[in-house]
Design a protein around this motif. Structure first.
Motif, PDB file in Angstrom:
ATOM      1  N   VAL A  19     -11.770  -5.556  -4.497  1.00 50.95           N
ATOM      2  CA  VAL A  19     -12.113  -5.076  -5.837  1.00 50.95           C
ATOM      3  C   VAL A  19     -12.559  -3.617  -5.720  1.00 50.95           C
ATOM      4  CG1 VAL A  19     -13.572  -5.404  -7.856  1.00 50.95           C
ATOM      5  CG2 VAL A  19     -12.855  -7.393  -6.503  1.00 50.95           C
ATOM      6  N   PRO A  20     -11.707  -2.670  -6.128  1.00 49.94           N
ATOM      7  CA  PRO A  20     -12.046  -1.246  -5.972  1.00 49.94           C
ATOM      8  C   PRO A  20     -13.187  -0.826  -6.890  1.00 49.94           C
ATOM      9  CG  PRO A  20     -10.008  -1.490  -7.203  1.00 49.94           C
ATOM     10  CD  PRO A  20     -10.385  -2.860  -6.730  1.00 49.94           C
ATOM     11  N   SER A  21     -13.943   0.145  -6.445  1.00 52.29           N
ATOM     12  CA  SER A  21     -15.031   0.702  -7.248  1.00 52.29           C
ATOM     13  C   SER A  21     -14.558   2.007  -7.890  1.00 52.29           C
ATOM     14  CB  SER A  21     -16.250   0.979  -6.359  1.00 52.29           C
ATOM     15  OG  SER A  21     -15.947   1.991  -5.405  1.00 52.29           O
ATOM     16  N   LEU A  22     -15.425   2.613  -8.685  1.00 51.04           N
ATOM     17  CA  LEU A  22     -15.087   3.896  -9.303  1.00 51.04           C
ATOM     18  C   LEU A  22     -14.862   4.963  -8.239  1.00 51.04           C
ATOM     19  CD1 LEU A  22     -14.758   5.709 -11.777  1.00 51.04           C
ATOM     20  CD2 LEU A  22     -17.249   5.997 -11.818  1.00 51.04           C
TER      21      LEU A  22
ATOM     22  N   PHE B  29      -1.658  11.850   3.897  1.00 52.44           N
ATOM     23  CA  PHE B  29      -0.889  10.601   3.802  1.00 52.44           C
ATOM     24  C   PHE B  29      -1.261   9.855   2.527  1.00 52.44           C
ATOM     25  CE2 PHE B  29      -1.319  11.535   8.363  1.00 52.44           C
ATOM     26  CZ  PHE B  29       0.030  11.600   8.723  1.00 52.44           C
ATOM     27  N   VAL B  30      -1.011  10.502   1.393  1.00 53.99           N
ATOM     28  CA  VAL B  30      -1.392   9.915   0.104  1.00 53.99           C
ATOM     29  C   VAL B  30      -0.571   8.661  -0.187  1.00 53.99           C
ATOM     30  CG1 VAL B  30      -1.649  10.357  -2.368  1.00 53.99           C
ATOM     31  CG2 VAL B  30      -2.012  12.200  -0.736  1.00 53.99           C
ATOM     32  N   GLU B  31       0.721   8.700   0.141  1.00 53.38           N
ATOM     33  CA  GLU B  31       1.574   7.532  -0.096  1.00 53.38           C
ATOM     34  C   GLU B  31       1.085   6.329   0.714  1.00 53.38           C
ATOM     35  OE1 GLU B  31       3.877   7.212  -2.242  1.00 53.38           O
ATOM     36  OE2 GLU B  31       4.083   9.289  -2.908  1.00 53.38           O
ATOM     37  N   ASN B  32       0.673   6.595   1.959  1.00 53.46           N
ATOM     38  CA  ASN B  32       0.137   5.514   2.799  1.00 53.46           C
ATOM     39  C   ASN B  32      -1.150   4.955   2.217  1.00 53.46           C
ATOM     40  OD1 ASN B  32       1.673   7.548   4.542  1.00 53.46           O
ATOM     41  ND2 ASN B  32       1.652   5.774   5.859  1.00 53.46           N
ATOM     42  N   ALA B  33      -1.972   5.862   1.668  1.00 62.93           N
ATOM     43  CA  ALA B  33      -3.219   5.421   1.046  1.00 62.93           C
ATOM     44  C   ALA B  33      -2.940   4.515  -0.142  1.00 62.93           C
ATOM     45  CB  ALA B  33      -4.038   6.638   0.613  1.00 62.93           C
ATOM     46  N   LEU B  34      -1.928   4.874  -0.950  1.00 60.62           N
ATOM     47  CA  LEU B  34      -1.566   4.050  -2.103  1.00 60.62           C
ATOM     48  C   LEU B  34      -1.044   2.680  -1.670  1.00 60.62           C
ATOM     49  CD1 LEU B  34       0.173   6.477  -4.632  1.00 60.62           C
ATOM     50  CD2 LEU B  34      -1.915   5.154  -4.991  1.00 60.62           C
ATOM     51  N   MET B  35      -0.213   2.670  -0.623  1.00 57.32           N
ATOM     52  CA  MET B  35       0.324   1.403  -0.109  1.00 57.32           C
ATOM     53  C   MET B  35      -0.798   0.504   0.391  1.00 57.32           C
ATOM     54  SD  MET B  35       3.688   2.861   1.885  1.00 57.32           S
ATOM     55  CE  MET B  35       3.930   1.337   2.793  1.00 57.32           C
ATOM     56  N   LEU B  36      -1.745   1.111   1.123  1.00 59.12           N
ATOM     57  CA  LEU B  36      -2.885   0.343   1.632  1.00 59.12           C
ATOM     58  C   LEU B  36      -3.732  -0.176   0.473  1.00 59.12           C
ATOM     59  CD1 LEU B  36      -4.656  -0.640   3.989  1.00 59.12           C
ATOM     60  CD2 LEU B  36      -5.810   1.586   3.929  1.00 59.12           C
ATOM     61  N   PHE B  37      -3.929   0.663  -0.537  1.00 61.91           N
ATOM     62  CA  PHE B  37      -4.707   0.275  -1.712  1.00 61.91           C
ATOM     63  C   PHE B  37      -4.097  -0.957  -2.388  1.00 61.91           C
ATOM     64  CE2 PHE B  37      -5.326   0.826  -6.381  1.00 61.91           C
ATOM     65  CZ  PHE B  37      -6.690   0.609  -6.414  1.00 61.91           C
ATOM     66  N   ARG B  38      -2.772  -0.944  -2.573  1.00 67.26           N
ATOM     67  CA  ARG B  38      -2.084  -2.082  -3.195  1.00 67.26           C
ATOM     68  C   ARG B  38      -2.207  -3.338  -2.327  1.00 67.26           C
ATOM     69  NH1 ARG B  38      -2.635  -0.269  -7.818  1.00 67.26           N
ATOM     70  NH2 ARG B  38      -1.466   1.616  -8.319  1.00 67.26           N
ATOM     71  N   LYS B  39      -2.061  -3.138  -1.035  1.00 62.92           N
ATOM     72  CA  LYS B  39      -2.139  -4.276  -0.117  1.00 62.92           C
ATOM     73  C   LYS B  39      -3.532  -4.899  -0.146  1.00 62.92           C
ATOM     74  CE  LYS B  39      -1.189  -5.514   4.702  1.00 62.92           C
ATOM     75  NZ  LYS B  39      -0.781  -4.984   6.038  1.00 62.92           N
ATOM     76  N   LEU B  40      -4.556  -4.048  -0.150  1.00 63.84           N
ATOM     77  CA  LEU B  40      -5.932  -4.538  -0.186  1.00 63.84           C
ATOM     78  C   LEU B  40      -6.222  -5.290  -1.475  1.00 63.84           C
ATOM     79  CD1 LEU B  40      -7.809  -1.428   1.300  1.00 63.84           C
ATOM     80  CD2 LEU B  40      -7.449  -3.631   2.421  1.00 63.84           C
ATOM     81  N   LYS B  41      -5.708  -4.771  -2.604  1.00 59.07           N
ATOM     82  CA  LYS B  41      -5.927  -5.443  -3.894  1.00 59.07           C
ATOM     83  C   LYS B  41      -5.288  -6.824  -3.912  1.00 59.07           C
ATOM     84  CE  LYS B  41      -6.103  -3.605  -7.904  1.00 59.07           C
ATOM     85  NZ  LYS B  41      -5.744  -2.957  -9.178  1.00 59.07           N
TER      86      LYS B  41
END
Length: 454
Positions: A179-182, A162-174
């Motif tokens: 603050v994402p790490s390396l 579920f890579v697309e879901n991961a990207l959506m969650l990433f954007r929502k969290l930001k």
């Protein structure tokens, strides 16, 4: 009187033995400590639980709880987190849930690491919906998610497809201040590359650079390998050169990745150039580097130089492995010496190696010795899709379409997966030979066989 520092020293000794996997010695230290009046505490048993769960079994780790009760030592959150982590490693979900219940009964409140571990366990068992519920529970319990919580969630979604879901969650969290790490960026880039979304992965790499974080060797190597798999070699080589400029090629892995990709596409001169660059650096050659160099010479038709590298490798204390033998055997086949390759395989004693046997089946077929290839095929204890596909392709090339169609049908009936190109080869062979009726009958038999397998 025994001081508190004595117990601390006891725990240091036990931790050292556990780290070295000498659990029996750790147990002996505890016994000797008790004899001297140095009593173990909860840290002592937590260390043992962690070691037993890692190196022995979950049951062995859980049995330490009984010893704690006998010693009147109450387990704490670290105790149960270690046990939950041990259960997770062995995918024992029911045990994880039982431990949660046990914690609550004892009045021990699960912390963020407890939930992180449970969430990871659900992802490991490919149950992303349940993992997401755990993530929701963290919020409902008013716990503060850690960086590891978000990374576990994103990594789990990517690994479950579920890579697309991961990207959506990433954007929502930001948008909510995360603050994402390396590590976060590496997780997403790796997930995108495995999903063949190279363009998005490269865009994520640019975003990483713009964030002020510095990409590391894992970041670059992941994208570079994806470029090579997508046959975008120039992009992959650009990334490799960027790695060199930033000083990340401190080992031979990146060089071997580049050389291996170029060799597969028969770009031998370029591969030789990069291999020479690696040899001229201060990077010490490891087993993978030697195998890559031997493969390069074999593909370039320089078997004598390949054997020279083999001699040097053995003088350095490395023993040839199955990859080395398969490479050398394939080199002999490339030179047309199929019998020599067969003799080498028998002498090397790796006639049960699937890759080697697949190579021999293919080479004997190409040497117009299909009957001999069938003898090897019949002697194989294990076969894969490449074994069947290679044989079917070669049968079609020599016009033995009936034999190829029978082998294809037997694969379908047994549920054995073969390459789609092999199926197409059989039907193309039948149609071009004017056997339209045979092709239609085979198609209906395959359809019937597939419905029976389902």
């Amino acid at each position: 009187m025994v001081s508190r520092s004595s117990t601390r020293f006891l725990n240091i000794c036990i931790a050292s033995f556990c780290k070295a996997k000498h659990l029996q010695r750790a147990e002996t230290v505890i016994i000797d400590g008790v004899r001297l009046g140095v009593l173990p505490d909860v840290v002592t048993y937590n260390t043992l639980i962690n070691a037993y769960s890692r190196f022995v079994s979950f049951d062995a780790a859980y049995s330490v709880l009984d010893r704690m009760k006998e010693a009147s030592i109450k387990p704490d959150i670290v105790t149960y987190n270690s046990l939950i982590a041990g259960a997770m490693r062995h995918c024992l979900l029911s045990n994880c849930m039982d431990l949660f219940e046990e914690m609550l009964e004892l009045g021990i409140k699960p912390d963020i690491w407890s939930y992180n571990t449970l969430m990871h366990c659900f992802f490991k068992l490919e149950r992303p919906d349940d993992a997401y519920r755990v993530f929701t529970d963290i919020i409902l319990c008013y716990l503060s998610p850690s960086q590891a919580t978000y990374n576990t969630m994103l990594n789990g979604l990517c690994k479950c497809g579920f890579v697309e879901n991961a990207l959506m969650l990433f954007r929502k969290l930001k948008r909510h201040g995360f603050v994402p790490s390396l590590v976060t960026y590496n997780i997403l880039i790796n997930g995108l590359c495995k999903a063949w979304k190279l363009k998005t992965a490269r865009w994520m790499l640019k975003e990483l650079g713009a964030s002020g974080l510095v990409p590391n060797v894992i970041t670059y190597t992941t994208v570079m390998r994806c470029c090579f798999r997508s046959r975008r070699f120039e992009q992959g080589l650009e990334i490799f050169e960027e790695m060199i400029d930033k000083g990340y090629t401190f080992d031979g892995f990146a060089y071997c990745t580049v050389v291996g990709a170029l060799v597969k596409t028969c770009r031998i001169e370029e591969a030789s150039h990069y291999m020479e660059r690696m040899v001229n650096t201060d990077i010490g050659l490891d087993m993978a580097s030697y195998n890559t160099l031997i493969n390069l010479y074999c593909k370039g038709g320089k078997l004598e130089m390949a054997h020279g590298v083999l001699d040097k490798m053995e003088k350095e204390g490395f023993e040839r492995d199955e990859y080395t033998n398969t490479i050398l055997m394939n080199g002999l086949c490339e030179e047309g010496d199929v019998e020599g390759a067969m003799e080498y395989m028998n002498v090397a004693g790796f006639n049960s190696n699937l890759v080697a046997l697949n190579t021999m089946v293919d080479r004997w077929c190409k040497a117009d010795q299909i009957d001999y290839a069938f003898k090897i095929f019949d002697s194989m204890d294990m076969r894969d899709s490449f074994t069947y596909s290679s044989l079917i392709h070669n049968l079609c090339k020599v016009g033995r379409f009936r034999c190829a169609s029978k082998l294809l049908l037997s694969c379908v009936r047994s549920g054995t997966r073969i390459l789609p190109s092999a199926k197409r080869a059989v039907f193309d062979c039948l149609r071009h030979s004017g056997h339209q009726r045979e092709a239609k009958r085979l198609k209906s038999e395959i359809k019937l066989a597939l419905s029976a397998v389902v």
